[in-house]
Design a protein around this motif. Structure first.
Motif, mmCIF file in Angstrom:
data_model
loop_
_atom_site.group_PDB
_atom_site.id
_atom_site.type_symbol
_atom_site.label_atom_id
_atom_site.label_comp_id
_atom_site.label_asym_id
_atom_site.label_seq_id
_atom_site.Cartn_x
_atom_site.Cartn_y
_atom_site.Cartn_z
ATOM 1 N N ARG A 118 0.837 -1.206 0.000
ATOM 2 C CA ARG A 118 0.000 0.000 0.000
ATOM 3 C C ARG A 118 0.870 1.255 0.000
ATOM 4 N N GLU A 119 1.915 1.249 0.840
ATOM 5 C CA GLU A 119 2.791 2.417 0.898
ATOM 6 C C GLU A 119 3.534 2.614 -0.418
ATOM 7 N N LEU A 120 4.016 1.522 -1.009
ATOM 8 C CA LEU A 120 4.722 1.631 -2.281
ATOM 9 C C LEU A 120 3.801 2.132 -3.384
ATOM 10 N N HIS A 121 2.546 1.693 -3.345
ATOM 11 C CA HIS A 121 1.575 2.164 -4.335
ATOM 12 C C HIS A 121 1.327 3.660 -4.171
ATOM 13 N N GLY A 178 -0.775 11.421 18.360
ATOM 14 C CA GLY A 178 -0.943 12.850 18.145
ATOM 15 C C GLY A 178 0.151 13.455 17.298
ATOM 16 N N VAL A 179 1.328 12.834 17.297
ATOM 17 C CA VAL A 179 2.442 13.277 16.455
ATOM 18 C C VAL A 179 3.109 12.043 15.858
ATOM 19 N N ASP A 180 3.831 12.248 14.768
ATOM 20 C CA ASP A 180 4.520 11.141 14.104
ATOM 21 C C ASP A 180 5.911 10.900 14.693
ATOM 22 N N PHE A 194 15.245 10.794 17.891
ATOM 23 C CA PHE A 194 13.847 10.682 17.505
ATOM 24 C C PHE A 194 13.150 9.613 18.347
ATOM 25 N N VAL A 195 11.912 9.877 18.698
ATOM 26 C CA VAL A 195 11.068 8.872 19.339
ATOM 27 C C VAL A 195 9.845 8.657 18.458
ATOM 28 N N ALA A 212 6.702 7.974 5.606
ATOM 29 C CA ALA A 212 7.068 9.371 5.858
ATOM 30 C C ALA A 212 8.046 9.484 7.018
ATOM 31 N N VAL A 213 7.839 8.689 8.069
ATOM 32 C CA VAL A 213 8.748 8.710 9.223
ATOM 33 C C VAL A 213 10.128 8.220 8.807
ATOM 34 N N HIS A 214 10.154 7.145 8.038
ATOM 35 C CA HIS A 214 11.437 6.626 7.549
ATOM 36 C C HIS A 214 12.161 7.668 6.691
ATOM 37 N N ALA A 215 11.412 8.336 5.798
ATOM 38 C CA ALA A 215 12.018 9.349 4.918
ATOM 39 C C ALA A 215 12.553 10.522 5.733
ATOM 40 N N PHE A 216 11.828 10.915 6.785
ATOM 41 C CA PHE A 216 12.257 12.038 7.617
ATOM 42 C C PHE A 216 13.562 11.710 8.338
ATOM 43 N N MET A 217 13.641 10.531 8.929
ATOM 44 C CA MET A 217 14.847 10.176 9.674
ATOM 45 C C MET A 217 16.016 9.907 8.732
#
Length: 307
Positions: free
Chosen positions: A80-83, A140-142, A263-264, A274-279
């Motif tokens: 789903r994420e890759l799509h 509440g936050v990513d 990061f937590v 998105a979290v993976h891309a940010f870190m």
């Protein structure tokens, strides 16, 4: 191991019958049986109780079944994420939380992430460590950028980003020293930015003779401008301080003179895209250089290196 074999196992659990499970997977019964047999050989355990008909799973088989279910859910989420990435690129809301202590670094990261992924709807908020961890845990936050020296509670993961020192910033006579103890710091009138130190450092100042806490960097700057008030800050916040000619940065000696920042996130494998891309972006050469520059900003206050 072949993912398809896990699908056979899950179908058998659903149908409780070899022929119906094979029909569910659109394969022949021998193909399904061979796939499950191959899975048993790969795992080196007996998974299915065999008789003239399906008789259930062995204790080991039930554990394999639980893992198979998790793996299939992960595969579906990954597809789903890759799509979404392929069809729409990185988009949607992304919420970053930070301590006031990490606000300078967080701002650099949020700007870079927003520019790299313009369809991301970036939002930021600040709070103390307890508030940040609660927000992450409850969705509440990513991501939260915070101190990570304390063990994470269940359901959370921490990822180190950098380590920094605590400094005394002062225009008083203490500014002639090259290092200072917590006891000497506590003897000074202090204006402190709330949540700008780890709890272990705050405990060192519990007996400070005169102390004001503030949420405002402008209020902090005003106190420092008098030349009579001092503060304690992590080195990354030095760039936010006013250019006062007599202001000096003095290294604080042990204990708790340094803190780990990172990061937590909610514990998840794999991490959301998105979290993976940010870190991943935070560890890019460009961001590492930017963070390093902020960590050396204290040098403009001509601090001498500790012996």
């Amino acid at each position: 191991m072949i993912i398809r074999n896990f699908e056979y196992l899950l179908a058998l659990n659903k149908e409780r019958h070899f022929a119906r499970a094979a029909a569910e997977c659109h394969v022949s019964q021998p193909t399904l049986s061979a796939g499950i047999k191959q899975l048993e050989e790969d795992m080196d355990v007996l998974i299915v109780k065999r008789g003239r008909k399906f008789e259930g799973f062995t204790p080991e088989g039930k554990r394999v079944l639980a893992w198979a279910q998790q793996m299939m859910e992960d595969c579906v989420r990954l597809k789903r994420e890759l799509h979404e990435l392929r069809e729409h690129g990185m988009q949607g809301p992304f919420r970053l939380a930070m301590l006031p202590a990490t606000s300078a670094i967080s701002s650099v990261l949020s700007i870079a992430f927003s520019e790299k992924f313009p369809d991301i709807q970036m939002s930021t908020e600040t709070g103390d460590v307890t508030q940040l961890l609660h927000a992450v845990r409850n969705g509440g936050v990513d991501v939260a950028l915070t101190y990570i020296d304390e063990p994470m509670t269940d359901g959370l993961d921490a990822f180190a980003l950098y380590r920094e020192r605590m400094f005394l910033f002062t225009s008083t006579d203490a500014g002639e020293a090259d290092r200072v103890s917590w006891a000497d710091v506590a003897a000074l009138p202090l204006c402190l930015l709330r949540s700008a130190m780890p709890r272990s450092a705050e405990l060192q100042l519990e007996r400070a003779s005169k102390m004001i806490y503030t949420d405002s960097t402008a209020v902090l700057a005003a106190h420092l401008n008098t030349g009579r008030w001092s503060t304690v800050l992590p080195q990354s916040l030095a760039s936010t301080l006013p250019s006062v000619s007599s202001l000096r940065a003095i290294a604080i000696v042990k204990p708790v003179e340094q803190a780990n920042v990172g990061f937590v996130t909610v514990k998840s494998n794999p991490l959301p895209a998105a979290v993976h891309a940010f870190m991943e972006m935070a560890h890019s050469p460009e961001m590492v250089s930017a963070i390093r520059a902020m960590l050396t900003a204290y040098q403009k206050f001509r601090v001498k290196s500790p012996r």
